[in-house]
Design an enzyme around this catalytic site. Structure first.
Site, PDB file in Angstrom:
ATOM      1  N   ASN A 149      52.536   9.388   6.603  1.00  0.00           N
ATOM      2  CA  ASN A 149      53.706   9.766   5.323  1.00  0.00           C
ATOM      3  C   ASN A 149      53.103  11.153   4.771  1.00  0.00           C
ATOM      4  O   ASN A 149      53.740  11.866   4.121  1.00  0.00           O
ATOM      5  CB  ASN A 149      53.530   8.848   4.125  1.00  0.00           C
ATOM      6  CG  ASN A 149      52.050   8.623   3.570  1.00  0.00           C
ATOM      7  OD1 ASN A 149      51.338   8.010   4.534  1.00  0.00           O
ATOM      8  ND2 ASN A 149      51.867   8.776   2.332  1.00  0.00           N
ATOM      9  N   GLN A 178      58.574   6.272   6.973  1.00  0.00           N
ATOM     10  CA  GLN A 178      58.856   7.757   7.233  1.00  0.00           C
ATOM     11  C   GLN A 178      59.530   8.174   8.155  1.00  0.00           C
ATOM     12  O   GLN A 178      60.002   9.344   8.283  1.00  0.00           O
ATOM     13  CB  GLN A 178      57.541   8.243   7.235  1.00  0.00           C
ATOM     14  CG  GLN A 178      56.890   8.215   5.681  1.00  0.00           C
ATOM     15  CD  GLN A 178      57.516   9.268   4.822  1.00  0.00           C
ATOM     16  OE1 GLN A 178      58.297  10.031   5.184  1.00  0.00           O
ATOM     17  NE2 GLN A 178      57.234   9.029   3.397  1.00  0.00           N
ATOM     18  N   SER A 198      62.916   1.710   4.265  1.00  0.00           N
ATOM     19  CA  SER A 198      63.298   1.952   2.636  1.00  0.00           C
ATOM     20  C   SER A 198      64.341   2.724   2.948  1.00  0.00           C
ATOM     21  O   SER A 198      64.624   3.725   3.469  1.00  0.00           O
ATOM     22  CB  SER A 198      62.031   2.460   2.171  1.00  0.00           C
ATOM     23  OG  SER A 198      62.376   2.863   0.846  1.00  0.00           O
ATOM     24  N   GLY A 199      65.286   2.435   1.456  1.00  0.00           N
ATOM     25  CA  GLY A 199      66.483   3.095   1.303  1.00  0.00           C
ATOM     26  C   GLY A 199      66.380   4.544   0.697  1.00  0.00           C
ATOM     27  O   GLY A 199      67.008   5.536   1.244  1.00  0.00           O
ATOM     28  N   HIS A 200      65.445   4.786  -0.225  1.00  0.00           N
ATOM     29  CA  HIS A 200      65.368   6.013  -0.802  1.00  0.00           C
ATOM     30  C   HIS A 200      64.793   6.924  -0.052  1.00  0.00           C
ATOM     31  O   HIS A 200      64.870   8.239  -0.387  1.00  0.00           O
ATOM     32  CB  HIS A 200      64.698   5.713  -2.230  1.00  0.00           C
ATOM     33  CG  HIS A 200      63.051   5.735  -2.102  1.00  0.00           C
ATOM     34  ND1 HIS A 200      62.369   6.977  -2.341  1.00  0.00           N
ATOM     35  CD2 HIS A 200      62.269   4.725  -1.746  1.00  0.00           C
ATOM     36  CE1 HIS A 200      61.147   6.589  -2.184  1.00  0.00           C
ATOM     37  NE2 HIS A 200      61.053   5.153  -1.823  1.00  0.00           N
ATOM     38  N   THR A 236      68.029 -13.995  -6.324  1.00  0.00           N
ATOM     39  CA  THR A 236      69.668 -13.765  -6.357  1.00  0.00           C
ATOM     40  C   THR A 236      69.704 -12.263  -5.408  1.00  0.00           C
ATOM     41  O   THR A 236      69.189 -11.292  -5.956  1.00  0.00           O
ATOM     42  CB  THR A 236      70.373 -13.501  -7.675  1.00  0.00           C
ATOM     43  OG1 THR A 236      70.355 -14.760  -8.330  1.00  0.00           O
ATOM     44  CG2 THR A 236      71.661 -13.204  -7.404  1.00  0.00           C
ATOM     45  N   CYS A 323      52.836   7.960  -4.230  1.00  0.00           N
ATOM     46  CA  CYS A 323      52.462   6.668  -4.571  1.00  0.00           C
ATOM     47  C   CYS A 323      50.772   7.028  -5.084  1.00  0.00           C
ATOM     48  O   CYS A 323      50.379   6.286  -6.023  1.00  0.00           O
ATOM     49  CB  CYS A 323      52.039   5.541  -3.741  1.00  0.00           C
ATOM     50  SG  CYS A 323      53.788   5.069  -3.173  1.00  0.00           S
TER      51      CYS A 323
END
Length: 380
Positions: A149, A178, A198-200, A236, A323
């Site tokens: 990353n 990545q 990961s989506g973002h 959920t 992060c």
């Protein structure tokens, strides 16, 4: 605005936002409810699961929807070691991992697990032979990133996976956050048992993601409750999030698979060439690394000074992993690659998306040069 921090996060695609909004509006019922509205939501969720599986080339049953990379990595690593600790407590990783792998492994040391942190080469990689040599009788897991990353080095995970086929009791987890949609990766029959997405990072929404879990990999669930997501992730289900993630996945795969789309390679080569001609720059990314990440250092200049100067011109880059970017210490990735403290503590990362242009690279290089010169003048 020139946004060059796409490895931290990407701008959500309008179609992704639209899909999330529509599903949230019309399919809001709990998929576990037995009434027709719940049935509709469940059907939509399973359709999204099947589509995601087709896009990454795995069976539908292997797809577990998550909230993103950190949850996916924690679920995979802790799930494996807690389930299989009776036959061993040894884990293999590298010294250049994302915090969600590195810190997870560090936390497991407190629970009695033993971690081998393989040293990486100057380009941030390890070899399949080095991984195999580190395997012991009590080894239960190998975990590492596909694309680093920070500097963009590409681990030979498919080669490592094929070697690990000879060690069926050792599970192999890959963090592919990545590389998704930018660096090809095959999961089928490559010895990779678990893989995080990961989506973002692909113009999806934060809080969305996917964990691939091979049918042979048994995990101890970190969340107990309603036994959703094959019992691995109770709670959920986020149907709108799953659907929007699949939309983002489909869009990024279309970009990646377009044979006419060379933009990432063009941007990468253009920036690398420009940086190589600047005497104040130390390039940290390997020449054969991922095309969407270029990492360099400006020795003697604090990264935040450059970032602040560029942001005043509406240009946005970063230091290391988002992060840990607020941590002012040296990059542990660069330190693992053998860089000096001066280099490791002055790193800057440029990360592209398919939406960036060569004109933006030119503008960035010009402003970077000005920022460095201004700092030098202040020192005088």
């Amino acid at each position: 605005m020139i946004y060059l921090d796409n490895s931290a996060t990407t701008k959500p695609h309008p179609d992704v936002i639209d899909s999330f909004t529509k599903v949230s509006t019309h399919y809001f019922a709990n998929p576990s409810s037995i009434h027709p509205l719940g049935g509709q939501a469940e059907k939509l969720l399973e359709t999204a699961r099947r589509q995601a599986a087709d896009l990454i080339g795995v069976p539908k049953e292997a797809v577990i929807f998550t909230s993103g990379g950190t949850e996916g990595n924690n679920t995979a690593i802790k799930g494996v070691v807690l389930e299989h600790q009776s036959r061993g407590k040894h884990i293999i990783t590298t010294g250049a991992e994302h915090p969600s792998i590195h810190d997870t492994c560090k936390s497991l040391e407190k629970l009695g697990f033993e971690i081998t942190y393989l040293p990486v080469s100057t380009d941030g990689t390890v070899t399949a032979a080095e991984v195999e040599q580190a395997i012991r009788k009590d080894t239960i897991l190998v975990t590492m990133m596909h694309v680093n990353n920070e500097i963009g080095s590409i681990q030979p995970v498919e080669e490592i996976g094929n070697v690990l086929k000879k060690h069926p009791k050792v599970l192999f987890h890959v963090d592919a956050v990545q590389g998704l949609g930018k660096v090809p990766l095959t999961l089928d029959d490559t010895g990779i048992d678990l893989c995080t997405f990961s989506g973002h990072k692909i113009h999806g929404l934060k809080g969305t993601g996917l964990l691939y879990v091979n049918h042979t990999a048994k995990l101890y669930p970190l969340l107990h409750g309603g036994s959703q997501e094959a019992g691995i992730r109770s709670g959920t289900e986020n149907v709108a999030g799953a659907v929007s993630f699949v939309k983002a996945l489909r869009l990024i795969k279309e970009k990646q698979n377009n044979p006419q789309n060379y933009i990432l390679k063009s941007l990468h080569d253009k920036l690398m060439q420009a940086l190589s001609q600047m005497e104040d720059i130390e390039i940290n990314s390997p020449e054969q690394g991922a095309s969407h990440i270029v990492h360099f250092s400006v020795p003697g200049v604090k990264p935040e000074v450059i970032i602040h100067s560029l942001s005043q011109k509406d240009i946005y880059i970063s230091t290391k992993s988002a992060c840990s970017s607020r941590d002012q210490t040296e990059s542990h990735v660069l330190a693992a690659c053998g860089k000096t403290n001066e280099i490791a503590s002055s790193g800057l990362r440029v990360s592209f998306s398919y939406e960036n242009t060569e004109a933006e690279v030119d503008a960035f290089v010009e402003e970077l040069q000005q920022a460095i010169q201004q700092f030098k003048q202040v020192l005088r």
